[in-house]
Design an enzyme around this catalytic site. Sequence first.
Site, short mmCIF file in Angstrom:
data_model
loop_
_atom_site.label_atom_id
_atom_site.label_comp_id
_atom_site.label_asym_id
_atom_site.label_seq_id
_atom_site.Cartn_x
_atom_site.Cartn_y
_atom_site.Cartn_z
N ASP A 12 4.55 4.26 0.21
CA ASP A 12 4.70 3.57 1.45
C ASP A 12 3.55 3.66 2.53
OD1 ASP A 12 7.19 2.45 0.51
OD2 ASP A 12 8.38 4.05 1.42
N LYS A 15 -0.20 0.59 0.75
CA LYS A 15 -1.09 0.03 -0.45
C LYS A 15 -1.12 -1.43 -0.87
CE LYS A 15 1.50 2.34 -3.08
NZ LYS A 15 2.25 3.26 -2.24
N GLN A 228 3.78 3.85 -5.58
CA GLN A 228 4.51 5.34 -5.28
C GLN A 228 3.18 5.94 -4.54
OE1 GLN A 228 5.72 4.09 -8.55
NE2 GLN A 228 7.00 3.18 -7.10
P1 GDP Z 1 3.27 0.55 0.40
O1 GDP Z 1 4.36 0.47 -0.46
O2 GDP Z 1 2.14 1.44 0.14
O3 GDP Z 1 2.66 -0.97 -0.07
O4 GDP Z 1 3.54 0.34 1.63
P2 GDP Z 1 4.85 -0.59 2.53
O5 GDP Z 1 4.62 -1.88 2.49
O6 GDP Z 1 6.12 -0.08 1.79
O7 GDP Z 1 5.21 -0.01 3.85
C1 GDP Z 1 3.95 -0.04 4.73
C2 GDP Z 1 4.38 -0.91 5.98
O8 GDP Z 1 3.47 -0.65 6.92
C3 GDP Z 1 4.55 -2.37 5.84
O9 GDP Z 1 5.52 -2.68 6.57
C4 GDP Z 1 3.04 -2.81 6.28
O10 GDP Z 1 3.16 -4.14 6.73
C5 GDP Z 1 2.89 -1.76 7.49
N1 GDP Z 1 1.48 -1.58 7.70
C6 GDP Z 1 0.43 -1.43 6.84
N2 GDP Z 1 -0.59 -0.98 7.54
C7 GDP Z 1 -0.14 -0.74 8.76
C8 GDP Z 1 -0.69 -0.15 9.99
O11 GDP Z 1 -2.11 -0.17 10.04
N3 GDP Z 1 -0.20 -0.44 11.28
C9 GDP Z 1 1.13 -1.00 11.19
N4 GDP Z 1 1.81 -0.89 12.44
N5 GDP Z 1 1.92 -1.13 10.25
C10 GDP Z 1 1.13 -1.13 8.94
P1 IMO Z 2 5.76 2.22 -3.02
O1 IMO Z 2 5.07 1.76 -4.30
C1 IMO Z 2 8.44 5.61 -1.47
C2 IMO Z 2 10.99 7.50 -4.44
C3 IMO Z 2 12.67 7.40 -4.12
C4 IMO Z 2 12.85 8.51 -4.85
C5 IMO Z 2 11.81 9.12 -5.95
C6 IMO Z 2 12.20 8.72 -7.44
O2 IMO Z 2 6.59 1.30 -2.25
O3 IMO Z 2 5.04 3.34 -2.30
P2 IMO Z 2 12.56 6.39 -8.57
O4 IMO Z 2 13.54 5.41 -8.39
O5 IMO Z 2 11.10 6.22 -8.62
O6 IMO Z 2 13.12 7.31 -9.97
O7 IMO Z 2 12.76 7.60 -7.25
O8 IMO Z 2 10.62 8.48 -5.65
N1 IMO Z 2 10.13 6.01 -4.47
C7 IMO Z 2 9.33 5.85 -3.48
N2 IMO Z 2 8.99 6.39 -2.25
N3 IMO Z 2 7.81 4.48 -1.95
C8 IMO Z 2 7.77 4.02 -3.22
O9 IMO Z 2 6.98 2.94 -3.76
C9 IMO Z 2 8.67 4.90 -4.00
N4 IMO Z 2 9.01 4.69 -5.46
C10 IMO Z 2 9.95 5.57 -5.58
O10 IMO Z 2 12.75 7.26 -3.08
O11 IMO Z 2 12.88 9.76 -3.81
MG MG Z 3 6.43 0.71 -0.27
#
Ligand code: GDP
Ligand code: IMO
Ligand code: MG
Length: 460
Positions: A12, A15, A228
């Site tokens: 999160d 990416k 991840q």
């Molecule tokens: P990922 O799993 O690595 O692709 O990330 P996620 O989408 O799960 O979580 C990142 C969150 O932060 C999303 O809601 C994005 O839209 C948001 N986001 C990404 N970059 C920024 C930033 O620079 N500032 C803010 N406020 N939000 C961001």
């Molecule tokens: P993105 O791609 C954050 C965490 C789960 C749990 C552990 C194992 O959005 O960054 P799993 O279901 O993979 O066996 O769970 O990994 N987890 C993540 N946490 N971002 C993710 O993906 C995750 N994918 C799995 O919360 O702790």
């Molecule tokens: Mg994510």
Amino acid sequence: MTVTIVGSQFGDEGKGGAVDLYGEAADIVVRYQGGDNAGHTVVHEGEEYKLSLLPSGVVRGKECIIGNGCVVNPETLFDELDTLRERGLDPSVRVAERAHVIFPYHRVIDGIEEDDKDEKGDLTVGTTGRGIGPTYEDKAGRRGIRVGELLDSELLRSRLEYVVPQKRALVEDVFGVEAGSEFDVDRLFETYRDYGERLAEEGMTVDCGTYLQRRIDDGDEVMFEGAQGTLIDIDHGTYPYVTSSNPTAGAASVGSGLGPTVVGRGDVIGVVKAYLTRVGTGPLPTELGGVEGQTPGYGDGTADEEEEELATYIRDEGGEYGTVTGRPRRVGWLDMPILRHAARASGFTGIVVGHIDVLAGLDEVRVGHSYEVDGEEVTTVPPITEAWSRCTVNYRRFDGWSDVDWSAVARDGYEAIPENARTYLEYVQEELDTPIYAVGVGPGREDTVVLEDPFDGSTE
Ligand code: GDP
Ligand code: IMO
Ligand code: MG
């Protein structure tokens, strides 16, 4: 050439946004590990897309591949494709024939094992419940079923007839849970044969490595989208509180079928969130506040009120609630030992640091600079998770920065970033000895200060 995007913390980090940011120059976007446990957000022109299995490149209309290192739930695959089509996109997605298939019994077993760990101790991981671990277990146990095998109904049936009775016995005899229709060979066969037919009809399978090499030879640009993050990598993460694949960059080679020399010729970009979040259990040394059911030992009434307030502030400002599960994310200060570990394990050539807008308005911003473990200063992550959970953190303190018009900052460039935030960014860059390629100041594609584009060199 290739560019690889890797999560440097617990997932999160942003990416999806980084893939979208640099994706224009890519010809193909490839996921190389994980499955529909990911939750990648792309925000463009007010539209938000949340992708759990499909590569984020679909939003830009790029050709996308789900690589052999992934585990694929066909139901999610077709649901996501259909949803995007309903929203007016025209996704082009193919799946590696060597990728493994997630079956309904994997998801059931994921839940049962989590419940069992919960009852018997503190080993619960807090998985996403998508069957990821059990599917990779079957892959390593040489009893998994691969995407290409869905297209051969005789082979599919014989594989199911071998494996399903074992799964039924595991659930009923070991865990004492009654096995439902998820363990019915006839039902599984019919449903998954139909998925195989749809994959064949739509020409959606591919020999990933052979195809990608051909495209590279033709001069095309390939982007690898990690899911991840490094600290939940099965080898380099906080085992056993990890996912079951390798988000680190080496897996871009193994999980796609291109050689490490091919991947290594391109940039490897670590995506860094300016603070930490974690979903699920396991240690988090710089954690602020806590989350019931995820933070070990949380809920005994000893929480620090000021830290709780800070955690809530950051969580709400950053919208830190799981994309897939909706769970509140645990929040902590940036942790340099984690980033040093991640930069080494993946060989980062650049970093994208995001979310500095979220920290705006705080009087002071802290960073975990090093740890104290058993009386010794440590600057990277200890291999044994139990030792890591015992460490204390040596903090560096930075003056905070105020909230500004971040769209204007994104327009005006690096020098428009508040000075204190630049001091913070430059500390990170120097500690990692890795250049900052971009700074995220908001969720949208436009909310970014771009310093380097890995596909075509400097832009500023
Ligand atoms: P990922 O799993 O690595 O692709 O990330 P996620 O989408 O799960 O979580 C990142 C969150 O932060 C999303 O809601 C994005 O839209 C948001 N986001 C990404 N970059 C920024 C930033 O620079 N500032 C803010 N406020 N939000 C961001
Ligand atoms: P993105 O791609 C954050 C965490 C789960 C749990 C552990 C194992 O959005 O960054 P799993 O279901 O993979 O066996 O769970 O990994 N987890 C993540 N946490 N971002 C993710 O993906 C995750 N994918 C799995 O919360 O702790
Ligand atoms: Mg994510």
